[in-house]
Design a protein around this motif. Structure first.
Motif, mmCIF file in Angstrom:
data_model
loop_
_atom_site.group_PDB
_atom_site.id
_atom_site.type_symbol
_atom_site.label_atom_id
_atom_site.label_comp_id
_atom_site.label_asym_id
_atom_site.label_seq_id
_atom_site.Cartn_x
_atom_site.Cartn_y
_atom_site.Cartn_z
ATOM 1 N N SER A 43 0.825 -1.201 0.000
ATOM 2 C CA SER A 43 0.000 0.000 0.000
ATOM 3 C C SER A 43 0.865 1.259 0.000
ATOM 4 N N HIS A 77 -16.887 2.055 -3.328
ATOM 5 C CA HIS A 77 -15.906 1.450 -4.233
ATOM 6 C C HIS A 77 -16.026 2.109 -5.604
ATOM 7 N N PHE A 80 -9.687 0.861 -8.267
ATOM 8 C CA PHE A 80 -8.760 -0.049 -7.604
ATOM 9 C C PHE A 80 -7.901 0.691 -6.582
ATOM 10 N N GLU A 82 -8.648 2.610 -3.935
ATOM 11 C CA GLU A 82 -8.978 2.422 -2.517
ATOM 12 C C GLU A 82 -8.722 0.987 -2.064
ATOM 13 N N THR A 83 -8.671 0.042 -3.014
ATOM 14 C CA THR A 83 -8.411 -1.349 -2.655
ATOM 15 C C THR A 83 -7.092 -1.490 -1.906
ATOM 16 N N ILE A 95 -10.872 -9.572 4.305
ATOM 17 C CA ILE A 95 -11.619 -9.141 3.128
ATOM 18 C C ILE A 95 -12.400 -10.329 2.600
ATOM 19 N N PHE A 97 -13.826 -12.378 -0.397
ATOM 20 C CA PHE A 97 -13.480 -12.502 -1.812
ATOM 21 C C PHE A 97 -13.998 -13.823 -2.362
ATOM 22 N N TYR A 148 -17.339 -3.853 0.522
ATOM 23 C CA TYR A 148 -17.873 -2.796 -0.337
ATOM 24 C C TYR A 148 -19.384 -3.027 -0.432
ATOM 25 N N ARG A 153 -17.478 -1.864 -8.289
ATOM 26 C CA ARG A 153 -17.121 -0.458 -8.470
ATOM 27 C C ARG A 153 -18.248 0.307 -9.157
#
Length: 266
Positions: A43, A77, A80, A82-83, A95, A97, A148, A153
């Motif tokens: 990050s 969202h 990408f 903010e991911t 997370i 997924f 999210y 998105r």
């Protein structure tokens, strides 16, 4: 110039991911601690590259609203960006997924080592039941759930399409929820490689306390996030009028009325 700087960033961004995944592989044996160290390193290095190569900074607001211990982080969202940016202030997160991501070389090892929540979306309501049960384990251990609420998105300014997942997790647990507003989509497109210069905002809003019924929570969550997004979108356009067409395109989004179909931009 923006196109060239975006190209340079995109190349550096993916090279950085590959290098970090390879170099950090031994840390996976340390479990979540090693995985989260690499996640925050990814990050921070990605945000640094974005600043130096594209002139795009990220401003984090409302950090004081983030509580200690277990909580639900429900973020708008748009891109990408903010991911990976949200990982900067995450401590011990999980997370949700789709389970197929586990089979991605190297990346899947980090998901497993970080004890993230894999689900099979084809199971419908059973998948939601699984999410609630897994969330209870994570929150009970003092960790954080990142979700999210719209599930995918959405362009900045687009009509909201909130789903039931965040409200179901909230209703099935006694944990606060931190709404997060963003305007990242003005700078990082959903379906193009352009990275516009400026200052993108990620804002942590005051937590929604536990104890509300599901419908009241869902209404409060959507209202808080959408109002804050509208405010920071307008702020960005006021500071840089060149972003106005991007916001206008999002506001003109037309959603496909057929079930299961994604939105399309006007």
């Amino acid at each position: 110039m923006t196109a060239l700087r975006s190209l340079a960033f995109n190349i550096a961004f993916y090279v950085n991911i590959i290098v970090l995944m390879i170099v950090g592989l031994p840390l996976v044996v340390f479990g979540r601690r090693g995985v989260f160290f690499m996640a925050r390193l990814w990050s921070g290095s990605s945000l640094w590259l974005l600043d130096k190569l594209c002139g795009l900074k990220v401003e984090f607001r409302g950090i004081e609203n983030v509580p200690q211990g277990g909580y639900i982080l429900a973020a708008k969202h748009q891109s990408f960006l903010e991911t990976f940016a949200l990982l900067r202030h995450a401590r011990d997160f999980a997370i949700i997924f789709k389970k197929q991501l586990v089979w991605i070389p190297l990346f899947g090892l980090y998901l497993v080592g970080g004890r993230q929540i894999a689900i099979d979306r084809s199971h419908g309501r059973a998948a939601l039941t699984q999410i609630i049960a897994k969330a209870r384990e994570v929150l009970g251990a003092g960790r954080q759930i990142m979700i999210y609420p719209e599930g995918t998105r959405r362009p900045p300014g687009a009509p909201p399409r909130y789903k039931f997942g965040a409200a179901a997790i909230y209703a099935g647990n006694s944990a606060p929820c931190v709404p997060v507003a963003v305007n990242t989509g003005l700078y990082w497109g959903r379906r193009n490689a352009t990275r516009r210069p400026g200052v993108a905002v990620i804002e942590y809003l005051p937590p929604i306390p536990p104890g509300l019924d599901r419908d009241a929570f869902a209404e409060r969550l959507e209202s808080a996030i959408e109002a804050a997004c509208a405010r920071i979108n307008a702020e960005a356009v006021a500071n840089d009028p060149r972003l106005a067409p991007v916001l206008a395109a999002g506001q003109a989004t037309v959603d496909d009325p057929r079930p299961g179909h994604a939105s399309r931009e006007a």
